[in-house]
Design a protein around this motif. Structure first.
Motif, short mmCIF file in Angstrom:
data_model
loop_
_atom_site.label_atom_id
_atom_site.label_comp_id
_atom_site.label_asym_id
_atom_site.label_seq_id
_atom_site.Cartn_x
_atom_site.Cartn_y
_atom_site.Cartn_z
N UNK A 129 0.73 -1.29 -0.03
CA UNK A 129 0.10 -0.06 0.08
C UNK A 129 0.70 1.27 -0.07
N UNK A 130 0.64 2.35 -0.73
CA UNK A 130 1.23 3.51 -0.74
C UNK A 130 1.10 4.30 0.58
N UNK A 131 2.28 4.65 1.24
CA UNK A 131 2.21 5.31 2.46
C UNK A 131 3.05 6.80 2.12
N UNK A 132 1.90 7.85 1.91
CA UNK A 132 2.57 9.13 1.81
C UNK A 132 3.58 9.55 2.89
N UNK A 143 8.07 5.10 17.53
CA UNK A 143 7.83 3.95 18.35
C UNK A 143 6.63 2.90 17.76
N UNK A 144 5.92 3.37 16.65
CA UNK A 144 4.79 2.92 15.71
C UNK A 144 5.36 2.13 14.42
N UNK A 145 6.51 2.46 14.13
CA UNK A 145 7.15 1.62 12.94
C UNK A 145 8.23 0.83 13.05
N UNK A 174 -5.45 2.52 16.78
CA UNK A 174 -5.86 1.91 18.26
C UNK A 174 -4.81 0.57 18.69
N UNK A 175 -4.17 0.29 17.69
CA UNK A 175 -3.39 -0.85 18.02
C UNK A 175 -1.78 -0.43 18.36
N UNK A 176 -1.70 1.11 18.32
CA UNK A 176 -0.08 1.78 18.40
C UNK A 176 0.11 1.50 20.20
N UNK A 177 1.60 1.09 20.19
CA UNK A 177 1.81 1.02 21.71
C UNK A 177 2.13 2.34 22.25
N UNK A 178 1.54 2.62 23.37
CA UNK A 178 1.60 3.97 24.06
C UNK A 178 2.24 3.93 25.12
N UNK A 179 2.91 2.96 25.63
CA UNK A 179 3.46 2.88 27.04
C UNK A 179 4.88 2.36 26.76
N UNK A 180 5.84 2.91 27.63
CA UNK A 180 7.28 2.31 27.43
C UNK A 180 7.36 1.00 27.85
N UNK A 203 -0.36 2.01 10.59
CA UNK A 203 -1.44 2.26 9.44
C UNK A 203 -2.30 0.91 9.71
N UNK A 204 -3.72 1.26 9.83
CA UNK A 204 -4.40 -0.01 9.94
C UNK A 204 -4.31 -0.89 8.54
N UNK A 205 -4.22 -2.14 8.86
CA UNK A 205 -3.98 -3.15 7.60
C UNK A 205 -2.86 -3.12 6.97
N UNK A 206 -1.76 -2.54 7.63
CA UNK A 206 -0.53 -2.54 7.20
C UNK A 206 0.62 -2.89 8.22
#
Length: 264
Positions: A129-132, A143-145, A174-180, A203-206
């Protein structure tokens, strides 16, 4: 965001103001008048007028017929130079493109730039999928990639804690890790797996996977390679992805080493 405590004692105010003007114009694709720029930069109209005229003369902003200003073509030239410097020798870009072509997945290189995690090169794959956002210069979401996680995993726990404190842990999905604590557990799992991984956290689905290309004592010489693919494919192909990504990382490392030797 600038740190007021880090302001140099010999700061040249006119240069600082000109950069603020350029940033304001860049954030307004429809253009801004001199009065609008002055208001946004908290400058007098007279000062803003002189700064804008100088930037227009140098080609960094363009005045349109309606009197508004937009960014000029010199910005594109500087961006191309930045991308070229980030990517390194031509052989590195070729290795990246070959990895994207062979796998069908988009591939990205990343490193620490000025202490921040940044994408430094990319090659698009037809099956991804294209990720701009994931273009050279992107420096958010460490932290999310998977790319960011692979670099964070090279830091000590104290260094990681400082990085997360400085740049935060924004929830991209909603799936992003947000605590150390959650991130530490995830990084440990990635180390055991031999590949850092995220699914739907940026990104959802990615999904995205990443491995280390170069480990160096100098934090800014550490380099990672990542690829992005549909999350459903990662569920069934993780081992194949890891094998191909590891092989591609070796090719990138060899290309970088050869390029540096040629210029030595």
């Amino acid at each position: 965001m600038r740190d007021p405590l880090a302001e140099p004692s010999d700061l040249i105010r006119s240069v600082s103001r000109a950069l603020r003007v350029l940033e304001s114009v860049g954030r307004a694709p429809r253009g801004l008048t001199v009065k609008q720029i002055a208001r946004r930069c908290e400058l007098t109209v007279a000062t803003t007028y002189h700064l804008v005229r100088t930037l227009a003369y140098e080609g960094y902003v363009i005045r349109r017929e309606d009197g508004t200003y937009i960014v000029g073509l010199e910005i594109a030239d500087r961006y191309r130079e930045l991308v070229s410097a980030f990517r390194g020798p031509p052989a590195v870009g070729e290795a990246l493109r070959r990895a994207a072509l062979d796998s069908g997945y988009s591939h990205y290189l990343g490193r620490f730039v000025g202490g921040r995690i940044a994408v430094t090169a990319s090659a698009e794959g037809a099956r991804s999928p294209f990720i701009d956002d994931m273009s050279p210069g992107f420096d958010e979401g460490g932290h999310a990639t998977a790319l960011g996680k692979a670099l964070l995993a090279t830091l000590t726990p104290d260094q990681r804690a400082r990085y997360l404190r400085d740049y935060g842990m924004r929830a991209f999905t909603p799936a992003t890790l947000t605590t150390a604590e959650a991130l530490e557990a995830d990084l440990a799992a990635g180390e055991r797996r031999g590949m850092q991984l995220e699914m739907g956290q940026f990104r959802q689905g990615l999904a995205c996977a990443s491995v280390l290309v170069i480990a160096d004592r100098d934090i800014e010489r550490r380099l990672v390679l990542a690829c992005a693919l549909p999350a459903a494919e990662m569920l069934t192909s993780a081992r194949v992805v890891r094998a191909k990504l590891t092989a591609a990382a070796r090719n990138v490392a060899e290309a970088l080493s050869a390029g540096e030797s040629a210029t030595a």
